[in-house]
Scaffold this motif. Structure first.
Motif, mmCIF file in Angstrom:
data_model
loop_
_atom_site.group_PDB
_atom_site.id
_atom_site.type_symbol
_atom_site.label_atom_id
_atom_site.label_comp_id
_atom_site.label_asym_id
_atom_site.label_seq_id
_atom_site.Cartn_x
_atom_site.Cartn_y
_atom_site.Cartn_z
ATOM 1 N N LYS A 84 -109.411 29.945 30.835
ATOM 2 C CA LYS A 84 -108.855 31.314 31.486
ATOM 3 C C LYS A 84 -107.493 31.437 30.349
ATOM 4 C CE LYS A 84 -107.233 33.978 34.269
ATOM 5 N NZ LYS A 84 -107.979 35.231 35.033
ATOM 6 N N ALA A 85 -106.458 30.581 29.098
ATOM 7 C CA ALA A 85 -106.218 31.127 28.137
ATOM 8 C C ALA A 85 -106.931 31.674 26.629
ATOM 9 C CB ALA A 85 -105.378 29.682 27.485
ATOM 10 N N ASP A 86 -108.275 31.226 26.758
ATOM 11 C CA ASP A 86 -109.146 31.794 26.091
ATOM 12 C C ASP A 86 -109.225 33.440 26.400
ATOM 13 O OD1 ASP A 86 -108.900 29.730 24.619
ATOM 14 O OD2 ASP A 86 -110.987 28.989 25.227
ATOM 15 N N GLU A 87 -109.438 33.928 27.106
ATOM 16 C CA GLU A 87 -110.594 34.630 28.613
ATOM 17 C C GLU A 87 -108.649 36.095 28.103
ATOM 18 O OE1 GLU A 87 -111.285 34.554 32.261
ATOM 19 O OE2 GLU A 87 -112.880 33.620 31.440
ATOM 20 N N LEU A 88 -107.331 35.400 28.523
ATOM 21 C CA LEU A 88 -106.413 36.448 28.335
ATOM 22 C C LEU A 88 -105.968 35.785 26.715
ATOM 23 C CD1 LEU A 88 -103.922 34.090 31.275
ATOM 24 C CD2 LEU A 88 -105.144 36.904 31.259
ATOM 25 N N VAL A 95 -98.869 36.528 26.076
ATOM 26 C CA VAL A 95 -97.768 35.555 26.782
ATOM 27 C C VAL A 95 -98.532 34.631 27.989
ATOM 28 C CG1 VAL A 95 -95.850 36.043 28.347
ATOM 29 C CG2 VAL A 95 -96.357 37.390 26.198
ATOM 30 N N ASP A 96 -99.077 35.474 28.549
ATOM 31 C CA ASP A 96 -100.500 34.759 29.743
ATOM 32 C C ASP A 96 -101.165 33.513 29.224
ATOM 33 O OD1 ASP A 96 -98.680 36.481 31.903
ATOM 34 O OD2 ASP A 96 -100.347 37.419 31.679
ATOM 35 N N ALA A 97 -102.150 33.531 28.073
ATOM 36 C CA ALA A 97 -102.524 32.862 27.333
ATOM 37 C C ALA A 97 -101.987 31.978 27.028
ATOM 38 C CB ALA A 97 -103.139 33.362 26.105
ATOM 39 N N ASP A 98 -100.780 31.473 26.949
ATOM 40 C CA ASP A 98 -99.404 30.196 26.516
ATOM 41 C C ASP A 98 -100.258 29.682 27.947
ATOM 42 O OD1 ASP A 98 -100.250 31.203 23.631
ATOM 43 O OD2 ASP A 98 -98.007 32.106 23.417
ATOM 44 N N PHE A 100 -101.855 29.269 30.487
ATOM 45 C CA PHE A 100 -102.802 28.791 31.058
ATOM 46 C C PHE A 100 -102.725 27.634 30.048
ATOM 47 C CE2 PHE A 100 -103.069 32.163 33.503
ATOM 48 C CZ PHE A 100 -103.957 31.930 34.843
ATOM 49 N N ASP A 101 -102.870 27.405 28.583
ATOM 50 C CA ASP A 101 -102.413 26.402 27.426
ATOM 51 C C ASP A 101 -101.709 25.388 27.829
ATOM 52 O OD1 ASP A 101 -104.405 27.403 26.021
ATOM 53 O OD2 ASP A 101 -103.733 28.227 24.525
ATOM 54 N N ASN A 102 -100.420 25.652 28.102
ATOM 55 C CA ASN A 102 -99.485 24.982 28.786
ATOM 56 C C ASN A 102 -100.102 24.262 30.060
ATOM 57 O OD1 ASN A 102 -97.970 25.299 26.416
ATOM 58 N ND2 ASN A 102 -96.556 26.786 27.682
ATOM 59 N N LEU A 103 -100.535 24.878 30.892
ATOM 60 C CA LEU A 103 -101.052 24.292 32.275
ATOM 61 C C LEU A 103 -102.026 23.268 31.144
ATOM 62 C CD1 LEU A 103 -101.507 26.904 34.473
ATOM 63 C CD2 LEU A 103 -99.628 25.265 34.360
ATOM 64 N N ALA A 104 -103.370 23.571 30.814
ATOM 65 C CA ALA A 104 -104.109 22.944 30.674
ATOM 66 C C ALA A 104 -103.989 21.233 29.795
ATOM 67 C CB ALA A 104 -105.192 23.774 29.187
ATOM 68 N N LYS A 105 -102.579 21.044 29.039
ATOM 69 C CA LYS A 105 -101.764 20.331 28.438
ATOM 70 C C LYS A 105 -101.298 19.389 29.535
ATOM 71 C CE LYS A 105 -100.476 22.478 24.533
ATOM 72 N NZ LYS A 105 -99.440 22.560 22.765
#
Length: 245
Positions: A84-88, A95-98, A100-105
């Motif tokens: 999802k972060a990659d798509e955003l 901003v939203d990509a970061d 989702f990356d944090n959620l991934a972490k």
């Protein structure tokens, strides 16, 4: 500690030299009865301990499986958040990509945590499986020894009954042994022999008395002949003539 005590008792009973114990026992049957009781009690305690150990093992395995499943789920969540972060980010929404990356972490951290727990439980599961395997083997061995003991006890009881029967037969035969002068039959036979001897003696005595009577008759006959000859002489005849007449 209780399990260790049960395991130690199992080991002691399994190593026991049954034949040596029976040889040294004053009453082998009582010794076998006691061993059967000891084995039966230890088997019941061992079965309870093994059931508890297996139950704990299944709980560990369930926890381990839940950790593995949770790690997989967190991995999937991390992957979904990363995509999802990659798509955003591809459409310029950094901003939203970061976020989702944090959620991934976070998901990856949870995944690592679950994997660590699963990894930590694995040695305990392996150890418990080994213990359960040994306990089952020991329990099966004890059950086999118990059956051997029961068979040995049955054999011993059968031999004891056979020996008792043989002794009774021997005593019965001895009591009527015709060659045994002290037996009732021997004494009766001796009495009959004495009676037979008495009868033979009476018969012999009777026979000798009869012979004497006949001898007395012969003597009387001789005296009568003498008188006849004397009478013949007196009448002027001859003894020979008297005989001829």
């Amino acid at each position: 500690m209780a399990k260790q005590s049960i395991f130690g008792r199992i080991s002691t009973l399994m190593k026991a030299n049954i034949n040596a114990l029976l040889d040294s026992a004053e009453d082998p049957q009582k010794m076998l009865d006691q061993l059967v009781r000891d084995f039966s009690n230890s088997i019941a305690e061992a079965e309870s301990a093994i059931a508890e150990t297996i139950g704990n093992l299944r709980l560990l395995e369930r926890d381990h499986q839940e950790d593995i499943q949770a790690a997989a789920e967190w991995g999937n969540k991390a992957l979904a958040a990363s995509r999802k972060a990659d798509e955003l980010r591809a459409v310029g929404n950094t901003v939203d990509a970061d976020k989702f990356d944090n959620l991934a972490k976070i998901a990856l951290q949870r995944q690592i945590g679950e994997e660590n727990e699963a990894r930590a439980i694995a040695p305990s599961i392996a150890a418990q499986n080994e213990v359960v395997g040994k306990l089952k083997d020991g329990l099966n061995g004890m059950k086999q020894r118990l059956e051997q003991l029961k068979s040995k006890r049955s054999e011993l009881l059968a031999r004891a009954k056979t020996a008792e029967a043989q002794n009774k037969v021997h005593d019965a035969i001895k009591s009527i042994d015709v060659m045994d002068p002290t037996s009732e039959l021997g004494r009766f036979e001796d009495k009959v022999r004495r009676q037979e001897a008495l009868a033979a003696g009476k018969e012999e005595l009777a026979a000798s008395s009869l012979d004497a009577q006949f001898e007395s008759l012969e003597d009387i006959g001789q005296l009568t002949e003498v008188e006849a000859r004397l009478a013949a002489l007196k009448s002027g005849g001859t003894p020979q003539a008297a005989i001829d007449q």
